[in-house]
Design a protein around this motif. Structure first.
Motif, PDB file in Angstrom:
ATOM      1  N   GLY A 204       0.824  -1.206   0.000  1.00 22.48           N
ATOM      2  CA  GLY A 204       0.000   0.000   0.000  1.00 22.48           C
ATOM      3  C   GLY A 204       0.854   1.251   0.000  1.00 22.48           C
ATOM      4  N   ILE A 205       0.351   2.298  -0.663  1.00 19.71           N
ATOM      5  CA  ILE A 205       1.077   3.565  -0.788  1.00 19.71           C
ATOM      6  C   ILE A 205       0.158   4.695  -0.355  1.00 19.71           C
ATOM      7  CG2 ILE A 205       2.193   5.188  -2.374  1.00 19.71           C
ATOM      8  CD1 ILE A 205       3.848   2.739  -2.007  1.00 19.71           C
ATOM      9  N   ASP A 206       0.694   5.631   0.414  1.00 20.15           N
ATOM     10  CA  ASP A 206       0.020   6.917   0.590  1.00 20.15           C
ATOM     11  C   ASP A 206       1.052   8.028   0.536  1.00 20.15           C
ATOM     12  OD1 ASP A 206       0.825   8.021   3.222  1.00 20.15           O
ATOM     13  OD2 ASP A 206      -0.188   6.294   4.063  1.00 20.15           O
ATOM     14  N   VAL A 207       0.616   9.199   0.071  1.00 19.04           N
ATOM     15  CA  VAL A 207       1.516  10.318  -0.211  1.00 19.04           C
ATOM     16  C   VAL A 207       0.952  11.577   0.418  1.00 19.04           C
ATOM     17  CG1 VAL A 207       2.472  11.791  -2.021  1.00 19.04           C
ATOM     18  CG2 VAL A 207       2.382   9.326  -2.358  1.00 19.04           C
ATOM     19  N   GLN A 208       1.844  12.340   1.038  1.00 16.51           N
ATOM     20  CA  GLN A 208       1.502  13.679   1.517  1.00 16.51           C
ATOM     21  C   GLN A 208       2.402  14.680   0.804  1.00 16.51           C
ATOM     22  OE1 GLN A 208       1.682  14.275   5.758  1.00 16.51           O
ATOM     23  NE2 GLN A 208       1.454  16.493   5.600  1.00 16.51           N
ATOM     24  N   VAL A 209       1.788  15.535  -0.002  1.00 17.67           N
ATOM     25  CA  VAL A 209       2.546  16.527  -0.775  1.00 17.67           C
ATOM     26  C   VAL A 209       2.854  17.706   0.133  1.00 17.67           C
ATOM     27  CG1 VAL A 209       2.554  18.022  -2.791  1.00 17.67           C
ATOM     28  CG2 VAL A 209       1.453  15.785  -2.903  1.00 17.67           C
ATOM     29  N   GLU A 210       4.126  17.977   0.318  1.00 15.22           N
ATOM     30  CA  GLU A 210       4.545  19.094   1.168  1.00 15.22           C
ATOM     31  C   GLU A 210       4.566  20.414   0.411  1.00 15.22           C
ATOM     32  OE1 GLU A 210       8.281  20.352   4.107  1.00 15.22           O
ATOM     33  OE2 GLU A 210       8.389  18.564   2.859  1.00 15.22           O
ATOM     34  N   SER A 211       5.075  20.402  -0.815  1.00 14.21           N
ATOM     35  CA  SER A 211       5.153  21.626  -1.606  1.00 14.21           C
ATOM     36  C   SER A 211       5.399  21.290  -3.067  1.00 14.21           C
ATOM     37  CB  SER A 211       6.276  22.548  -1.097  1.00 14.21           C
ATOM     38  OG  SER A 211       7.543  21.930  -1.267  1.00 14.21           O
ATOM     39  N   ILE A 212       4.958  22.205  -3.934  1.00 11.86           N
ATOM     40  CA  ILE A 212       5.340  22.187  -5.347  1.00 11.86           C
ATOM     41  C   ILE A 212       6.304  23.339  -5.526  1.00 11.86           C
ATOM     42  CG2 ILE A 212       4.561  22.380  -7.727  1.00 11.86           C
ATOM     43  CD1 ILE A 212       1.921  21.204  -6.899  1.00 11.86           C
ATOM     44  N   ASP A 213       7.571  23.019  -5.727  1.00 10.14           N
ATOM     45  CA  ASP A 213       8.612  24.037  -5.664  1.00 10.14           C
ATOM     46  C   ASP A 213       8.665  24.906  -6.912  1.00 10.14           C
ATOM     47  OD1 ASP A 213       9.325  22.949  -3.180  1.00 10.14           O
ATOM     48  OD2 ASP A 213      10.604  21.457  -4.135  1.00 10.14           O
ATOM     49  N   SER A 214       8.500  24.329  -8.087  1.00 10.17           N
ATOM     50  CA  SER A 214       8.630  25.114  -9.307  1.00 10.17           C
ATOM     51  C   SER A 214       7.940  24.402 -10.463  1.00 10.17           C
ATOM     52  CB  SER A 214      10.101  25.362  -9.655  1.00 10.17           C
ATOM     53  OG  SER A 214      10.762  24.148  -9.915  1.00 10.17           O
ATOM     54  N   ILE A 215       7.526  25.231 -11.438  1.00 11.60           N
ATOM     55  CA  ILE A 215       6.977  24.742 -12.710  1.00 11.60           C
ATOM     56  C   ILE A 215       7.760  25.443 -13.817  1.00 11.60           C
ATOM     57  CG2 ILE A 215       4.946  24.472 -14.159  1.00 11.60           C
ATOM     58  CD1 ILE A 215       4.582  23.025 -11.595  1.00 11.60           C
ATOM     59  N   SER A 216       8.359  24.679 -14.701  1.00  7.04           N
ATOM     60  CA  SER A 216       9.172  25.256 -15.776  1.00  7.04           C
ATOM     61  C   SER A 216       8.527  24.960 -17.117  1.00  7.04           C
ATOM     62  CB  SER A 216      10.597  24.689 -15.725  1.00  7.04           C
ATOM     63  OG  SER A 216      11.354  25.162 -16.824  1.00  7.04           O
ATOM     64  N   GLU A 217       8.115  26.038 -17.826  1.00  8.91           N
ATOM     65  CA  GLU A 217       7.552  25.854 -19.157  1.00  8.91           C
ATOM     66  C   GLU A 217       8.632  25.540 -20.177  1.00  8.91           C
ATOM     67  OE1 GLU A 217       6.947  28.509 -17.330  1.00  8.91           O
ATOM     68  OE2 GLU A 217       4.798  28.517 -16.887  1.00  8.91           O
ATOM     69  N   VAL A 218       9.824  26.107 -20.000  1.00 11.49           N
ATOM     70  CA  VAL A 218      10.901  25.896 -20.957  1.00 11.49           C
ATOM     71  C   VAL A 218      11.361  24.437 -20.938  1.00 11.49           C
ATOM     72  CG1 VAL A 218      13.240  26.565 -21.597  1.00 11.49           C
ATOM     73  CG2 VAL A 218      11.628  28.292 -20.775  1.00 11.49           C
ATOM     74  N   ASP A 219      11.569  23.878 -19.721  1.00 10.27           N
ATOM     75  CA  ASP A 219      12.015  22.488 -19.590  1.00 10.27           C
ATOM     76  C   ASP A 219      10.864  21.487 -19.540  1.00 10.27           C
ATOM     77  OD1 ASP A 219      14.635  23.377 -19.463  1.00 10.27           O
ATOM     78  OD2 ASP A 219      14.548  23.641 -17.298  1.00 10.27           O
ATOM     79  N   MET A 220       9.643  21.982 -19.433  1.00 10.17           N
ATOM     80  CA  MET A 220       8.457  21.135 -19.325  1.00 10.17           C
ATOM     81  C   MET A 220       8.592  20.129 -18.185  1.00 10.17           C
ATOM     82  SD  MET A 220       6.986  20.288 -23.117  1.00 10.17           S
ATOM     83  CE  MET A 220       6.412  21.585 -24.217  1.00 10.17           C
ATOM     84  N   ASP A 221       8.823  20.626 -16.993  1.00  5.97           N
ATOM     85  CA  ASP A 221       8.911  19.757 -15.829  1.00  5.97           C
ATOM     86  C   ASP A 221       8.438  20.509 -14.595  1.00  5.97           C
ATOM     87  OD1 ASP A 221      10.944  21.482 -15.151  1.00  5.97           O
ATOM     88  OD2 ASP A 221      12.566  20.073 -15.438  1.00  5.97           O
TER      89      ASP A 221
END
Length: 508
Positions: free
Chosen positions: A126-143
């Motif tokens: 079984g897996i569970d996930v707690q997202v702490e933060s989304i640090d960055s979104i890069s349109e140039v690198d698409m990641d």
């Protein structure tokens, strides 16, 4: 003699005693009576024994002292060798004794290279996930880069232990290398790492019945396949995918521990350019031709872009440049420097805006929403320059026709008001300038004083004419405008407004 030897007297001393006894009594065997002889021998032995007793005691004490010293040295060397051996065992990790916790879990008794229940049904993880933060979104690198807590749950009966209070045991990362753990990895990840400040952020909790909780704090950068056809009025859907690397669905069954509730997020997550619309968890299967089917888990999230930043940086400046290009329609058609400078300035400014937007975007092969708006705005600015080129050309042709109708002498055209304004960009009164030009020709034939008086009169008349024109500049400009300028003042703004209605209605 045996008695003397037992008392610690050496063999040499015994022989000496025998010689002395024999020397002192050479004729002892000639005595008449054996009984007296024996008594005499006994007395002599006693005397010698008394004489040699202190020497024997001293020798015995020295021997015992030497033996004790030898034992002490042997004991010291033995302790030294024992400490050295213990130190060598500590340096040699293969000879370290198992810890109490490892003895309790009986780790040395099992082969943890194999998964639990090897050869039987697949082990559920079984897996569970707690997202702490989304640090960055890069349109140039698409990641995107995300920090999260990843927790695994499974049961390994090899780790079960006896506990009277039914309490679990918690360990750090040192025990992870000695037991079996799931080999979960992130699909399409570019880079990832486990945090190690102040220690490695790894936790292992084992329950008496063999249930195991394995938790990690990870930062991962993964690919997000973005569609920029509606940029910057777009919504991007990204996902982080988890999968077992070595075990297919026949050996390991990966699932969300608590269904949709297995994915939780921090309430304070925010991004500078995006609204986070939703987080969701899903699952599926992935097929590889060489190894088979694998269970895959998805962490899905939707991002809607803030548009206000792009309105200020791209849309609003483009609107201003288009409206500024319309000013040339209201400038006199003979003000060549003014209208040309205004047109070139607006074209170059629009080019700068378009270049800045393209530099911060990936080089995609399709048209984006911002490209549509900027290129249409650039087209309006460019057409305003072309409009003036057409007006200037048609005006020149019209004036040539008028000059021919006046019947001027061939090759002797005088500089009238229309031609003068084409050169210096200033308005010239036609009648006054013509009178001044004609009168100047006559001055070449008459006397200088008379000409000076006449010129002063003409200058006075010209000044009066210019003063009378101050209140009628608007009427004169309207009368001198070309019909193309008149229609452009209405058509250009109307078409641009209609375009904005269609554009914002379509993309919003």
């Amino acid at each position: 003699m045996k008695i003397l030897q037992n008392q610690g007297i050496d063999t040499e001393q015994v022989e000496t005693l025998r010689t002395l006894s024999s020397g002192c009594l050479p004729n002892a065997f000639n005595y008449k009576y054996d009984k007296e002889y024996k008594k005499m021998v006994l007395v002599i032995k006693l005397l010698f024994l008394i004489c040699l007793w202190p020497t024997a005691v001293l020798h015995s004490s020295q021997s015992q002292h030497h033996h004790l010293h030898h034992q002490q040295q042997f004991s010291f060397l033995r302790k030294h060798n024992s400490k050295r051996e213990i130190k060598m065992r500590k340096l040699d990790s293969t000879k370290v004794r198992p810890l109490k916790s490892e003895q309790l879990l009986r780790i040395e008794d099992h082969d943890f290279a194999l998964r639990p229940g090897f050869g039987g049904s697949p082990i559920p993880v079984g897996i569970d996930v707690q997202v702490e933060s989304i640090d960055s979104i890069s349109e140039v690198d698409m990641d995107f880069t995300m920090t999260l807590y990843l927790r695994h749950y499974w049961k390994d009966e090899r780790l079960s232990f006896r506990s009277n209070k039914n309490k679990s045991m918690t360990f750090d990362g040192r025990l992870i290398k000695k037991i079996w753990v799931p080999d979960v990895f992130f699909v399409h990840s570019k880079r990832s790492f486990i945090h190690d400040t102040t220690v490695q952020n790894v936790m292992l909790r084992v329950y008496p019945d063999g249930n195991v909780l394995f938790s990690l704090r990870i930062t991962v950068s993964a690919m997000c396949f973005m569609d920029f056809s509606r940029f910057p009025l777009d919504t991007q859907n990204c996902s982080l995918e988890l999968e077992s690397y070595a075990y297919n669905e026949d050996d390991l069954m990966l699932y969300w521990k608590h269904g949709n509730k297995s994915l939780s997020t921090d309430e304070h997550i925010s991004l500078s350019q995006f609204f986070i619309e939703e987080f969701s968890a899903s699952s599926g299967l992935a097929f590889y031709s060489s190894t088979g089917w694998y269970n895959r888990l998805f962490i899905n999230f939707a991002l809607r872009r803030h548009i206000f930043f792009f309105v200020l940086q791209s849309y609003f400046p483009a609107m201003l440049m288009v409206m500024l290009s319309w000013v040339s329609f209201w400038i006199d058609r003979r003000a060549v420097p003014a209208r040309v400078s205004l047109g070139i300035t607006t074209v170059l400014t629009m080019s700068t805006i378009m270049t800045g937007v393209s530099a911060s975007m990936p080089q995609v092969s399709y048209i984006k929403a911002v490209d549509v708006y900027l290129w249409i705005s650039f087209l309006f600015v460019f057409l305003s320059v072309i409009e003036y080129a057409a007006v200037n050309y048609l005006t020149t042709i019209e004036e040539r026709k008028q000059l021919k109708k006046r019947g001027k002498a061939s090759g002797m055209y005088s500089i009238d008001a229309v031609q003068a304004m084409a050169f210096d960009g200033c308005f010239h009164d036609t009648d006054v300038d013509m009178d001044l030009t004609a009168f100047s020709d006559r001055c070449e034939e008459n006397e200088t004083r008379a000409c000076a008086a006449s010129i002063s009169n003409v200058d006075t008349t010209r000044i009066k004419r210019k003063r009378s024109l101050k209140g009628n500049v608007g009427r004169i400009i309207l009368q001198n405008n070309h019909v193309i300028d008149t229609y452009s003042r209405i058509i250009f703004p109307s078409v641009y407004i209609v375009f904005n209605f269609f554009y914002w209605g379509l993309y919003i």
